[in-house]
Design a protein around this motif. Structure first.
Motif, PDB file in Angstrom:
ATOM      1  N   GLU A 173      29.176   2.327  56.275  1.00 18.78           N
ATOM      2  CA  GLU A 173      28.157   3.378  56.181  1.00 18.78           C
ATOM      3  C   GLU A 173      27.009   3.117  57.156  1.00 18.78           C
ATOM      4  O   GLU A 173      26.500   4.046  57.798  1.00 18.78           O
ATOM      5  CB  GLU A 173      27.629   3.449  54.750  1.00 18.78           C
ATOM      6  CG  GLU A 173      26.606   4.548  54.520  1.00 18.78           C
ATOM      7  CD  GLU A 173      26.181   4.639  53.063  1.00 18.78           C
ATOM      8  OE1 GLU A 173      25.207   5.354  52.783  1.00 18.78           O
ATOM      9  OE2 GLU A 173      26.825   3.998  52.198  1.00 18.78           O
ATOM     10  N   ARG A 174      26.621   1.862  57.299  1.00 15.45           N
ATOM     11  CA  ARG A 174      25.534   1.521  58.229  1.00 15.45           C
ATOM     12  C   ARG A 174      25.922   1.801  59.677  1.00 15.45           C
ATOM     13  O   ARG A 174      25.085   2.186  60.489  1.00 15.45           O
ATOM     14  CB  ARG A 174      25.146   0.053  58.038  1.00 15.45           C
ATOM     15  CG  ARG A 174      24.396  -0.205  56.740  1.00 15.45           C
ATOM     16  CD  ARG A 174      24.269  -1.681  56.435  1.00 15.45           C
ATOM     17  NE  ARG A 174      23.529  -2.401  57.477  1.00 15.45           N
ATOM     18  CZ  ARG A 174      23.310  -3.716  57.435  1.00 15.45           C
ATOM     19  NH1 ARG A 174      23.762  -4.435  56.415  1.00 15.45           N
ATOM     20  NH2 ARG A 174      22.636  -4.292  58.406  1.00 15.45           N
ATOM     21  N   ILE A 175      27.187   1.608  60.001  1.00 18.52           N
ATOM     22  CA  ILE A 175      27.656   1.939  61.362  1.00 18.52           C
ATOM     23  C   ILE A 175      27.674   3.448  61.545  1.00 18.52           C
ATOM     24  O   ILE A 175      27.201   3.975  62.563  1.00 18.52           O
ATOM     25  CB  ILE A 175      29.064   1.350  61.600  1.00 18.52           C
ATOM     26  CG1 ILE A 175      29.041  -0.171  61.495  1.00 18.52           C
ATOM     27  CG2 ILE A 175      29.597   1.783  62.972  1.00 18.52           C
ATOM     28  CD1 ILE A 175      30.422  -0.803  61.424  1.00 18.52           C
ATOM     29  N   TYR A 176      28.200   4.147  60.560  1.00 20.06           N
ATOM     30  CA  TYR A 176      28.339   5.603  60.642  1.00 20.06           C
ATOM     31  C   TYR A 176      26.981   6.291  60.813  1.00 20.06           C
ATOM     32  O   TYR A 176      26.833   7.223  61.605  1.00 20.06           O
ATOM     33  CB  TYR A 176      29.032   6.110  59.378  1.00 20.06           C
ATOM     34  CG  TYR A 176      29.194   7.612  59.305  1.00 20.06           C
ATOM     35  CD1 TYR A 176      30.252   8.258  59.931  1.00 20.06           C
ATOM     36  CD2 TYR A 176      28.279   8.388  58.586  1.00 20.06           C
ATOM     37  CE1 TYR A 176      30.399   9.630  59.855  1.00 20.06           C
ATOM     38  CE2 TYR A 176      28.412   9.765  58.517  1.00 20.06           C
ATOM     39  CZ  TYR A 176      29.477  10.376  59.143  1.00 20.06           C
ATOM     40  OH  TYR A 176      29.618  11.746  59.074  1.00 20.06           O
ATOM     41  N   GLU A 177      25.976   5.799  60.105  1.00 16.75           N
ATOM     42  CA  GLU A 177      24.674   6.473  60.145  1.00 16.75           C
ATOM     43  C   GLU A 177      23.898   6.187  61.425  1.00 16.75           C
ATOM     44  O   GLU A 177      22.799   6.711  61.625  1.00 16.75           O
ATOM     45  CB  GLU A 177      23.833   6.116  58.926  1.00 16.75           C
ATOM     46  CG  GLU A 177      23.392   4.661  58.850  1.00 16.75           C
ATOM     47  CD  GLU A 177      22.530   4.399  57.624  1.00 16.75           C
ATOM     48  OE1 GLU A 177      21.825   5.319  57.195  1.00 16.75           O
ATOM     49  OE2 GLU A 177      22.571   3.257  57.111  1.00 16.75           O
ATOM     50  N   LYS A 178      24.453   5.384  62.319  1.00 21.73           N
ATOM     51  CA  LYS A 178      23.820   5.188  63.624  1.00 21.73           C
ATOM     52  C   LYS A 178      24.106   6.348  64.576  1.00 21.73           C
ATOM     53  O   LYS A 178      23.506   6.436  65.644  1.00 21.73           O
ATOM     54  CB  LYS A 178      24.288   3.866  64.252  1.00 21.73           C
ATOM     55  CG  LYS A 178      23.694   2.626  63.600  1.00 21.73           C
ATOM     56  CD  LYS A 178      24.083   1.363  64.333  1.00 21.73           C
ATOM     57  CE  LYS A 178      23.439   0.150  63.683  1.00 21.73           C
ATOM     58  NZ  LYS A 178      21.962   0.177  63.795  1.00 21.73           N
ATOM     59  N   HIS A 179      25.048   7.212  64.201  1.00 22.31           N
ATOM     60  CA  HIS A 179      25.336   8.381  65.036  1.00 22.31           C
ATOM     61  C   HIS A 179      24.061   9.222  65.153  1.00 22.31           C
ATOM     62  O   HIS A 179      23.433   9.559  64.142  1.00 22.31           O
ATOM     63  CB  HIS A 179      26.466   9.205  64.421  1.00 22.31           C
ATOM     64  CG  HIS A 179      26.959  10.301  65.301  1.00 22.31           C
ATOM     65  ND1 HIS A 179      26.261  11.459  65.513  1.00 22.31           N
ATOM     66  CD2 HIS A 179      28.103  10.414  66.041  1.00 22.31           C
ATOM     67  CE1 HIS A 179      26.943  12.247  66.323  1.00 22.31           C
ATOM     68  NE2 HIS A 179      28.063  11.629  66.665  1.00 22.31           N
ATOM     69  N   PRO A 180      23.657   9.575  66.376  1.00 22.17           N
ATOM     70  CA  PRO A 180      22.360  10.248  66.550  1.00 22.17           C
ATOM     71  C   PRO A 180      22.237  11.590  65.844  1.00 22.17           C
ATOM     72  O   PRO A 180      21.128  11.996  65.478  1.00 22.17           O
ATOM     73  CB  PRO A 180      22.263  10.424  68.078  1.00 22.17           C
ATOM     74  CG  PRO A 180      23.661  10.307  68.574  1.00 22.17           C
ATOM     75  CD  PRO A 180      24.352   9.370  67.644  1.00 22.17           C
ATOM     76  N   VAL A 181      23.352  12.287  65.619  1.00 23.39           N
ATOM     77  CA  VAL A 181      23.306  13.588  64.942  1.00 23.39           C
ATOM     78  C   VAL A 181      23.490  13.416  63.442  1.00 23.39           C
ATOM     79  O   VAL A 181      22.731  13.963  62.632  1.00 23.39           O
ATOM     80  CB  VAL A 181      24.365  14.543  65.508  1.00 23.39           C
ATOM     81  CG1 VAL A 181      24.378  15.859  64.722  1.00 23.39           C
ATOM     82  CG2 VAL A 181      24.096  14.819  66.987  1.00 23.39           C
ATOM     83  N   TYR A 182      24.506  12.632  63.049  1.00 19.19           N
ATOM     84  CA  TYR A 182      24.797  12.475  61.625  1.00 19.19           C
ATOM     85  C   TYR A 182      23.692  11.720  60.898  1.00 19.19           C
ATOM     86  O   TYR A 182      23.571  11.801  59.666  1.00 19.19           O
ATOM     87  CB  TYR A 182      26.131  11.757  61.421  1.00 19.19           C
ATOM     88  CG  TYR A 182      27.292  12.422  62.132  1.00 19.19           C
ATOM     89  CD1 TYR A 182      27.267  13.798  62.417  1.00 19.19           C
ATOM     90  CD2 TYR A 182      28.408  11.696  62.526  1.00 19.19           C
ATOM     91  CE1 TYR A 182      28.319  14.410  63.075  1.00 19.19           C
ATOM     92  CE2 TYR A 182      29.465  12.315  63.181  1.00 19.19           C
ATOM     93  CZ  TYR A 182      29.417  13.663  63.462  1.00 19.19           C
ATOM     94  OH  TYR A 182      30.459  14.261  64.114  1.00 19.19           O
ATOM     95  N   ALA A 183      22.895  10.966  61.644  1.00 19.68           N
ATOM     96  CA  ALA A 183      21.791  10.226  61.017  1.00 19.68           C
ATOM     97  C   ALA A 183      20.695  11.163  60.504  1.00 19.68           C
ATOM     98  O   ALA A 183      19.939  10.814  59.598  1.00 19.68           O
ATOM     99  CB  ALA A 183      21.201   9.236  62.016  1.00 19.68           C
ATOM    100  N   LEU A 184      20.614  12.356  61.084  1.00 20.19           N
ATOM    101  CA  LEU A 184      19.611  13.320  60.643  1.00 20.19           C
ATOM    102  C   LEU A 184      19.954  13.811  59.233  1.00 20.19           C
ATOM    103  O   LEU A 184      21.074  14.258  58.973  1.00 20.19           O
ATOM    104  CB  LEU A 184      19.555  14.496  61.620  1.00 20.19           C
ATOM    105  CG  LEU A 184      19.201  14.150  63.073  1.00 20.19           C
ATOM    106  CD1 LEU A 184      19.330  15.390  63.945  1.00 20.19           C
ATOM    107  CD2 LEU A 184      17.791  13.567  63.149  1.00 20.19           C
ATOM    108  N   ASN A 185      19.013  13.710  58.335  1.00 15.65           N
ATOM    109  CA  ASN A 185      19.213  14.153  56.942  1.00 15.65           C
ATOM    110  C   ASN A 185      20.436  13.484  56.304  1.00 15.65           C
ATOM    111  O   ASN A 185      21.166  14.106  55.535  1.00 15.65           O
ATOM    112  CB  ASN A 185      19.364  15.675  56.890  1.00 15.65           C
ATOM    113  CG  ASN A 185      18.164  16.395  57.471  1.00 15.65           C
ATOM    114  OD1 ASN A 185      17.025  16.035  57.198  1.00 15.65           O
ATOM    115  ND2 ASN A 185      18.421  17.406  58.297  1.00 15.65           N
TER     116      ASN A 185
END
Length: 406
Positions: A298-310
């Motif tokens: 999850e910590r890797i996934y949320e580094k995505h610049p778009v998916y990290a928003l909200n």
């Protein structure tokens, strides 16, 4: 090799063996998603079963040809297969301290820790086997390059050395000069495979090999995707039903091996219900290629610049649940991993840019949680931090700690 399924490619297999028997270099073009990797591994297993010296080289690895070769020698030395151990024992002894030092460098980037007294049981199990044969001046070890050490090693072997290269076009450039040296100075039999979609790059690489005087052969036929007869045989082999609608479905998708194996394994993941977010999560796992705890993923996934928003934790959990229901992912020992489908995630295109971004995000996350990582994850981190010695050193130290614990 027990448990290795190989279906209806015997003609191609024997053809390649005959070409390698009579040539030092053989060139083979292939279509993408044709099952070539599985084919090369079968060829590798066959040569190993004959006690031949053989290497399988993965062009997509972030390691040079030389490093992959040394790592495989190192791995063979610690396996319980006594016949493979004996094969490497005599030539290994010829190298003394030279090969000892090079294997240190190859295995875990020990070149950045000049005087490390203990590099862990994994490496010591190999180094101790040659400790009594040292006769080189240890103060001149650094004068030896990996290429020189391997060349000297291979010259002590009086049998052919088979090298099977998967995706030659993706090898890092430092590998090509050594390939030329092997063809010229060693008893090498090298199979070069290329994607048939980039003929210009193939020509450029071949031009660097200095083939003058080297017996070589170019296969006229392209290694193709499974035809209808082979598809039928695959479904029979795995005892799965195949009807006209399913055959049409597979053919409409260009008979890609990953589509076929996904269907055989009961997974419809490639075909429906995969949006960008799910696809990106699969790409992370495909690039990492080792199991990982959901929290770390999850910590890797949320580094995505778009998916990290909200970003919402509940949304991530929903993505995981959907992919597990689709049989794309599974949970083993509290870790997430791809379902056991042959090279499944190659069916989802991963661009070079995506691969670089994902790898950097993984390394950044792992650096913050290095004490929590297992040995496989640490090896991934070490292999993918080649240009940052401070990070590599941190991961090496964490690996040594994990080895001591185990």
């Amino acid at each position: 090799m027990a448990g290795f399924d190989f279906v209806n490619r015997e003609t191609e297999l024997e053809g390649i063996k005959e070409c390698l028997n009579s040539n030092s270099a053989v060139f083979l073009d292939s279509l993408g998603n044709s099952g070539l990797t599985h084919f090369l591994k079968k060829l590798y297993y066959d040569y190993c079963a004959e006690n031949a010296y053989c290497f399988y080289i993965d062009g997509e690895q972030n390691r040079s040809l030389q490093e992959q070769m040394l790592y495989q020698i190192f791995e063979a030395s610690k396996r319980e297969d006594k016949s493979r151990k004996r094969m490497w024992q005599k030539p290994r002894k010829q190298m003394g301290k030279n090969i000892k030092e090079v294997i240190k460098i190859c295995a875990y980037g020990i070149d950045i820790i000049p005087c490390l007294p203990n590099i862990g049981d994994l490496v010591n199990s190999f180094i101790n086997a040659i400790e009594t044969t040292l006769d080189a001046d240890e103060y001149h070890i650094k004068d030896y390059k990996i290429e020189q050490a391997l060349t000297k090693l291979f010259k002590t072997i009086d049998k052919p050395i088979y090298v099977l290269i998967d995706r030659t076009d993706l090898l890092i450039k430092e590998s090509y000069q050594f390939l030329a040296t092997m063809l010229k100075d060693c008893n090498a039999k090298i199979l070069f495979t290329f994607s048939n979609s980039d003929a210009e790059k193939e020509i450029k690489i071949v031009s660097q090999l200095s083939l003058g005087g080297i017996k070589h052969f170019k296969q006229e036929t392209v290694f193709d995707r499974p035809d209808k007869n082979m598809i039928v045989e695959l479904f029979k082999h795995y005892e799965k039903a195949l009807n006209d609608d399913l055959m049409k479905y597979i053919c409409d998708r260009h008979r890609k091996i990953h589509i076929i194996m996904a269907k055989i394994n009961g997974c419809d993941i490639y075909l429906s219900g995969i949006d960008e977010k799910k696809g990106y999560l699969l790409k992370i796992l495909a690039v990492l290629n080792v199991p990982i705890e959901a929290k770390l993923l999850e910590r890797i996934y949320e580094k995505h610049p778009v998916y990290a928003l909200n970003f919402l934790h509940s949304e991530f959990e929903a993505l995981l649940d959907e992919l597990i229901q689709k049989k794309a992912l599974c949970i083993k020992n509290n870790e997430v991993e791809l379902a056991e489908i042959v090279d499944y995630c190659s069916s989802i295109e991963i661009s070079n840019l995506d691969r670089i971004i994902i790898t950097n995000d993984i390394i950044a996350t792992f650096l913050q949680a290095k004490e929590q990582l297992n040995i496989s994850q640490l090896k991934f981190a070490i292999a993918n931090t080649t240009k940052d010695y401070s990070k590599k050193k941190a991961f090496i130290m964490a690996l040594l700690c994990q080895q001591k614990k185990s």
